[in-house]
Scaffold this motif. Sequence first.
Motif, PDB file in Angstrom:
ATOM      1  N   GLN A  17     -62.706 -16.908  76.129  1.00  0.00           N
ATOM      2  CA  GLN A  17     -61.257 -16.984  76.357  1.00  0.00           C
ATOM      3  C   GLN A  17     -60.476 -17.179  75.056  1.00  0.00           C
ATOM      4  OE1 GLN A  17     -60.651 -18.747  80.258  1.00  0.00           O
ATOM      5  NE2 GLN A  17     -58.645 -19.434  79.573  1.00  0.00           N
ATOM      6  N   GLY A  18     -61.179 -17.117  73.928  1.00  0.00           N
ATOM      7  CA  GLY A  18     -60.517 -17.243  72.628  1.00  0.00           C
ATOM      8  C   GLY A  18     -60.122 -18.664  72.287  1.00  0.00           C
ATOM      9  N   LEU A  19     -60.754 -19.661  72.929  1.00  0.00           N
ATOM     10  CA  LEU A  19     -60.445 -21.069  72.631  1.00  0.00           C
ATOM     11  C   LEU A  19     -61.539 -21.642  71.740  1.00  0.00           C
ATOM     12  CD1 LEU A  19     -59.454 -22.116  76.262  1.00  0.00           C
ATOM     13  CD2 LEU A  19     -57.892 -22.062  74.310  1.00  0.00           C
ATOM     14  N   ASP A  20     -61.162 -22.571  70.880  1.00  0.00           N
ATOM     15  CA  ASP A  20     -62.118 -23.180  69.965  1.00  0.00           C
ATOM     16  C   ASP A  20     -62.805 -24.372  70.649  1.00  0.00           C
ATOM     17  OD1 ASP A  20     -63.487 -24.350  67.935  1.00  0.00           O
ATOM     18  OD2 ASP A  20     -61.696 -25.089  66.864  1.00  0.00           O
ATOM     19  N   PRO A  21     -64.102 -24.249  70.950  1.00  0.00           N
ATOM     20  CA  PRO A  21     -64.785 -25.342  71.658  1.00  0.00           C
ATOM     21  C   PRO A  21     -64.717 -26.675  70.907  1.00  0.00           C
ATOM     22  CG  PRO A  21     -66.263 -23.450  71.355  1.00  0.00           C
ATOM     23  CD  PRO A  21     -65.016 -23.151  70.605  1.00  0.00           C
ATOM     24  N   GLU A  22     -64.619 -26.619  69.567  1.00  0.00           N
ATOM     25  CA  GLU A  22     -64.524 -27.857  68.757  1.00  0.00           C
ATOM     26  C   GLU A  22     -63.330 -28.712  69.188  1.00  0.00           C
ATOM     27  OE1 GLU A  22     -66.211 -28.785  65.465  1.00  0.00           O
ATOM     28  OE2 GLU A  22     -67.702 -27.815  66.761  1.00  0.00           O
ATOM     29  N   ALA A  23     -62.219 -28.020  69.487  1.00  0.00           N
ATOM     30  CA  ALA A  23     -60.996 -28.748  69.862  1.00  0.00           C
ATOM     31  C   ALA A  23     -61.167 -29.480  71.192  1.00  0.00           C
ATOM     32  CB  ALA A  23     -59.818 -27.782  69.941  1.00  0.00           C
ATOM     33  N   PHE A  24     -62.150 -29.059  71.967  1.00  0.00           N
ATOM     34  CA  PHE A  24     -62.370 -29.652  73.293  1.00  0.00           C
ATOM     35  C   PHE A  24     -63.620 -30.538  73.321  1.00  0.00           C
ATOM     36  CE2 PHE A  24     -59.700 -25.985  73.926  1.00  0.00           C
ATOM     37  CZ  PHE A  24     -58.820 -26.357  74.921  1.00  0.00           C
ATOM     38  N   GLU A  25     -64.021 -30.996  72.145  1.00  0.00           N
ATOM     39  CA  GLU A  25     -65.276 -31.737  72.044  1.00  0.00           C
ATOM     40  C   GLU A  25     -65.262 -32.987  72.922  1.00  0.00           C
ATOM     41  OE1 GLU A  25     -68.845 -33.366  70.220  1.00  0.00           O
ATOM     42  OE2 GLU A  25     -66.952 -34.267  69.566  1.00  0.00           O
ATOM     43  N   TYR A  26     -64.077 -33.633  73.002  1.00  0.00           N
ATOM     44  CA  TYR A  26     -63.939 -34.854  73.826  1.00  0.00           C
ATOM     45  C   TYR A  26     -64.330 -34.583  75.285  1.00  0.00           C
ATOM     46  CZ  TYR A  26     -59.566 -32.828  75.595  1.00  0.00           C
ATOM     47  OH  TYR A  26     -58.652 -32.004  76.199  1.00  0.00           O
ATOM     48  N   TYR A  27     -64.209 -33.314  75.666  1.00  0.00           N
ATOM     49  CA  TYR A  27     -64.470 -32.899  77.054  1.00  0.00           C
ATOM     50  C   TYR A  27     -65.914 -32.395  77.197  1.00  0.00           C
ATOM     51  CZ  TYR A  27     -63.924 -29.308  80.862  1.00  0.00           C
ATOM     52  OH  TYR A  27     -64.050 -28.490  81.954  1.00  0.00           O
ATOM     53  N   THR A  28     -66.293 -31.456  76.331  1.00  0.00           N
ATOM     54  CA  THR A  28     -67.628 -30.844  76.477  1.00  0.00           C
ATOM     55  C   THR A  28     -68.749 -31.857  76.221  1.00  0.00           C
ATOM     56  OG1 THR A  28     -67.512 -30.104  74.173  1.00  0.00           O
ATOM     57  CG2 THR A  28     -66.879 -28.516  75.858  1.00  0.00           C
ATOM     58  N   LYS A  29     -68.439 -32.876  75.400  1.00  0.00           N
ATOM     59  CA  LYS A  29     -69.439 -33.906  75.080  1.00  0.00           C
ATOM     60  C   LYS A  29     -69.988 -34.570  76.342  1.00  0.00           C
ATOM     61  CE  LYS A  29     -68.059 -37.781  73.108  1.00  0.00           C
ATOM     62  NZ  LYS A  29     -67.308 -38.603  72.149  1.00  0.00           N
ATOM     63  N   MET A  30     -69.102 -34.852  77.281  1.00  0.00           N
ATOM     64  CA  MET A  30     -69.522 -35.564  78.492  1.00  0.00           C
ATOM     65  C   MET A  30     -70.459 -34.726  79.365  1.00  0.00           C
ATOM     66  SD  MET A  30     -68.495 -38.553  78.299  1.00  0.00           S
ATOM     67  CE  MET A  30     -67.930 -38.944  76.655  1.00  0.00           C
ATOM     68  N   PHE A  31     -70.457 -33.396  79.125  1.00  0.00           N
ATOM     69  CA  PHE A  31     -71.347 -32.525  79.883  1.00  0.00           C
ATOM     70  C   PHE A  31     -72.793 -32.659  79.389  1.00  0.00           C
ATOM     71  CE2 PHE A  31     -68.470 -29.851  82.538  1.00  0.00           C
ATOM     72  CZ  PHE A  31     -67.273 -30.425  82.123  1.00  0.00           C
ATOM     73  N   LYS A  32     -72.981 -33.457  78.322  1.00  0.00           N
ATOM     74  CA  LYS A  32     -74.347 -33.729  77.835  1.00  0.00           C
ATOM     75  C   LYS A  32     -74.984 -34.902  78.572  1.00  0.00           C
ATOM     76  CE  LYS A  32     -73.272 -34.087  73.301  1.00  0.00           C
ATOM     77  NZ  LYS A  32     -73.450 -34.126  71.836  1.00  0.00           N
ATOM     78  N   TYR A  33     -74.158 -35.659  79.325  1.00  0.00           N
ATOM     79  CA  TYR A  33     -74.652 -36.926  79.860  1.00  0.00           C
ATOM     80  C   TYR A  33     -74.705 -36.950  81.385  1.00  0.00           C
ATOM     81  CZ  TYR A  33     -73.188 -37.979  75.081  1.00  0.00           C
ATOM     82  OH  TYR A  33     -73.002 -37.945  73.732  1.00  0.00           O
ATOM     83  N   GLY A  34     -74.999 -35.808  81.964  1.00  0.00           N
ATOM     84  CA  GLY A  34     -75.152 -35.793  83.419  1.00  0.00           C
ATOM     85  C   GLY A  34     -73.852 -35.488  84.131  1.00  0.00           C
ATOM     86  N   MET A  35     -73.410 -34.250  84.065  1.00  0.00           N
ATOM     87  CA  MET A  35     -72.189 -33.840  84.786  1.00  0.00           C
ATOM     88  C   MET A  35     -72.617 -33.190  86.101  1.00  0.00           C
ATOM     89  SD  MET A  35     -68.924 -33.846  84.827  1.00  0.00           S
ATOM     90  CE  MET A  35     -68.360 -34.270  83.186  1.00  0.00           C
ATOM     91  N   PRO A  36     -72.248 -33.780  87.231  1.00  0.00           N
ATOM     92  CA  PRO A  36     -72.686 -33.206  88.517  1.00  0.00           C
ATOM     93  C   PRO A  36     -71.927 -31.902  88.811  1.00  0.00           C
ATOM     94  CG  PRO A  36     -71.114 -34.974  88.893  1.00  0.00           C
ATOM     95  CD  PRO A  36     -71.373 -34.950  87.405  1.00  0.00           C
ATOM     96  N   PRO A  37     -72.451 -31.083  89.716  1.00  0.00           N
ATOM     97  CA  PRO A  37     -71.642 -29.959  90.204  1.00  0.00           C
ATOM     98  C   PRO A  37     -70.355 -30.534  90.802  1.00  0.00           C
ATOM     99  CG  PRO A  37     -73.872 -29.869  91.110  1.00  0.00           C
ATOM    100  CD  PRO A  37     -73.746 -31.177  90.407  1.00  0.00           C
ATOM    101  N   HIS A  38     -69.242 -29.890  90.574  1.00  0.00           N
ATOM    102  CA  HIS A  38     -67.986 -30.423  91.109  1.00  0.00           C
ATOM    103  C   HIS A  38     -66.967 -29.305  91.295  1.00  0.00           C
ATOM    104  CE1 HIS A  38     -67.546 -30.621  86.693  1.00  0.00           C
ATOM    105  NE2 HIS A  38     -66.237 -30.630  86.856  1.00  0.00           N
ATOM    106  N   ALA A  39     -65.948 -29.598  92.095  1.00  0.00           N
ATOM    107  CA  ALA A  39     -64.918 -28.598  92.417  1.00  0.00           C
ATOM    108  C   ALA A  39     -63.611 -29.318  92.677  1.00  0.00           C
ATOM    109  CB  ALA A  39     -65.321 -27.789  93.654  1.00  0.00           C
ATOM    110  N   GLY A  40     -62.513 -28.576  92.604  1.00  0.00           N
ATOM    111  CA  GLY A  40     -61.212 -29.201  92.859  1.00  0.00           C
ATOM    112  C   GLY A  40     -60.107 -28.172  92.876  1.00  0.00           C
ATOM    113  N   TRP A  41     -58.888 -28.681  92.913  1.00  0.00           N
ATOM    114  CA  TRP A  41     -57.716 -27.802  92.980  1.00  0.00           C
ATOM    115  C   TRP A  41     -56.455 -28.554  92.593  1.00  0.00           C
ATOM    116  CZ3 TRP A  41     -54.746 -30.349  96.518  1.00  0.00           C
ATOM    117  CH2 TRP A  41     -55.397 -31.042  97.550  1.00  0.00           C
ATOM    118  N   GLY A  42     -55.379 -27.763  92.320  1.00  0.00           N
ATOM    119  CA  GLY A  42     -54.051 -28.313  92.039  1.00  0.00           C
ATOM    120  C   GLY A  42     -53.024 -27.645  92.937  1.00  0.00           C
ATOM    121  N   LEU A  43     -52.156 -28.467  93.535  1.00  0.00           N
ATOM    122  CA  LEU A  43     -51.120 -28.004  94.481  1.00  0.00           C
ATOM    123  C   LEU A  43     -49.758 -28.390  93.918  1.00  0.00           C
ATOM    124  CD1 LEU A  43     -49.817 -27.419  97.354  1.00  0.00           C
ATOM    125  CD2 LEU A  43     -50.676 -29.644  98.057  1.00  0.00           C
TER     126      LEU A  43
END
Length: 433
Positions: A377-403
């Motif tokens: 998507q042309g985004l720099d994963p480094e900028a999202f490190e605070y987010y992707t990092k947590m996917f190293k420590y057991g991120m369950p399958p999940h789903a959601g939505w916004g209304l």
Amino acid sequence: MDDRTYTAEATPGETVTVAGWVHEIRDLGGIAFLILRDTTGRIQVKFEKDEMDDELVEMGLGVSRESVVAVTGDVKEEPRAPTDVEVVPESVEVLSRADTELPLDPTGKVDAELSTRLDNRTLDLRREAGQAIFSIRSEVQAAVREAFREADATEINTPKIVATGTEGGTELFPITYFGREAFMNQSPQLFKQLIAGSNLERVFEIGPIFRAEEHNTPRHLNEATSIDFEGAFCDHNDAMDVCESVVVAAYEAVAENCAEELDALGLDEFEVPDTPFPRISYEEAIERINATGELDEQLVWGDDLPTEGEKALGNDVGGHYFITDWPAEIKPFYIMDHDDDETLSTGFDMMHPRMELVSGGQREHRREELIAGFEAQGLDPEAFEYYTKMFKYGMPPHAGWGLGAERLIMTMLDLDNIREAVLFPRDRQRLSP
Ligand code: ATP
Ligand code: AMO
């Protein structure tokens, strides 16, 4: 101060103090009426000029419309009064005088432009219809909270000043944060995912989102209220089930508790949507839109649905529905693709016949795939490190939505313009009030 009695609760035989606004003064000569209005309704105050103290009569009838008064007196049964009761005053106190020139007519008899109404919301929401929209909005928010609690979700609050956007770079409002570049948050997307991966598992938020939308339209705001859900161990179908139950709970609460407000809005045929909402695949959606012949050009796989297409399909379906299985390429990086077909995503939209209300999907919880999605998507994963990092420590399958809360209210109450559903809307022109 508040030992007053609401007008709706003034009972014959009692001596009360009612307080509110001077809705109208009707002078018939020997007898005159002041109609006093408060949040619960109106009551008639009767002045018999020959039988009452001159000063009292002058105080009660000399006051301008929309002034604030407190009236103490006996409540009497009176079949000729609009509410079958009236107050015979012993004293009238003027608490605040109003100018005789008003920017709009709070009785609603004279129509005003939307912009005049938005500039004068205090007066505008003295109209029954104006008050009704926001009483219903409050009922909807209460019902939504209750429905989420029943779905075992915990209410959270996430930051609105953020370092990165998620829903497309052009819609971000940049701000300066102690000398650093920051943005107003477009969606709680990444934060709600991070917390779905905690032991809270199922979370919801009702909060502001900020989008620098390019155009003024009747259904876009630059500050909107997003109702968000995120659940661990949920897939897209579970998320759609929760979405449907929350929206239906909102309608049911309004049908049950807001009869007077619906009446004030002229919505005597208010209906709770039928369930289940049909789940139509994107492929079927474009076929059905093409079959209506409403579009000049036929849609092909990979096209976003244009507004006229959404409307044509909405008319065809006739109620709320989901569009599922979108092309992966037009859904954001955080949406998971189907295992058996990578061109198809688990992303879904929930539609009202007039417009989109919800986007959601199952999320990509596998770190490698997630990072590949950023890059695609042309985004720099480094900028999202605070987010992707947590996917190293057991991120369950999940789903959601916004209304979008305002779109929910707008479609529920058949309002022409989304600004009707916001107290102080922000659009390209409006920054105050
Ligand atoms: P999002 O999924 O973030 O809401 P969106 O704003 O494109 O993205 P909608 O608001 O549902 O989605 O709008 C759907 C359609 O409405 C778009 O495909 C486009 O045709 C039209 N549209 C969206 N934004 C605008 C706009 N700012 N001005 C005019 N038309 C718009
Ligand atoms: P999306 O960008 O589709 O998805 O937004 C979700 C819903 O929010 C409402 N909405 C708006 N309402 C008024 N004015 C706006 N400018 C505006 N922008 C959005 C719409 C829309 O359907 N992160 C995803 C949600 C998710 O996947 O959980 C998201 O933000 O009703």
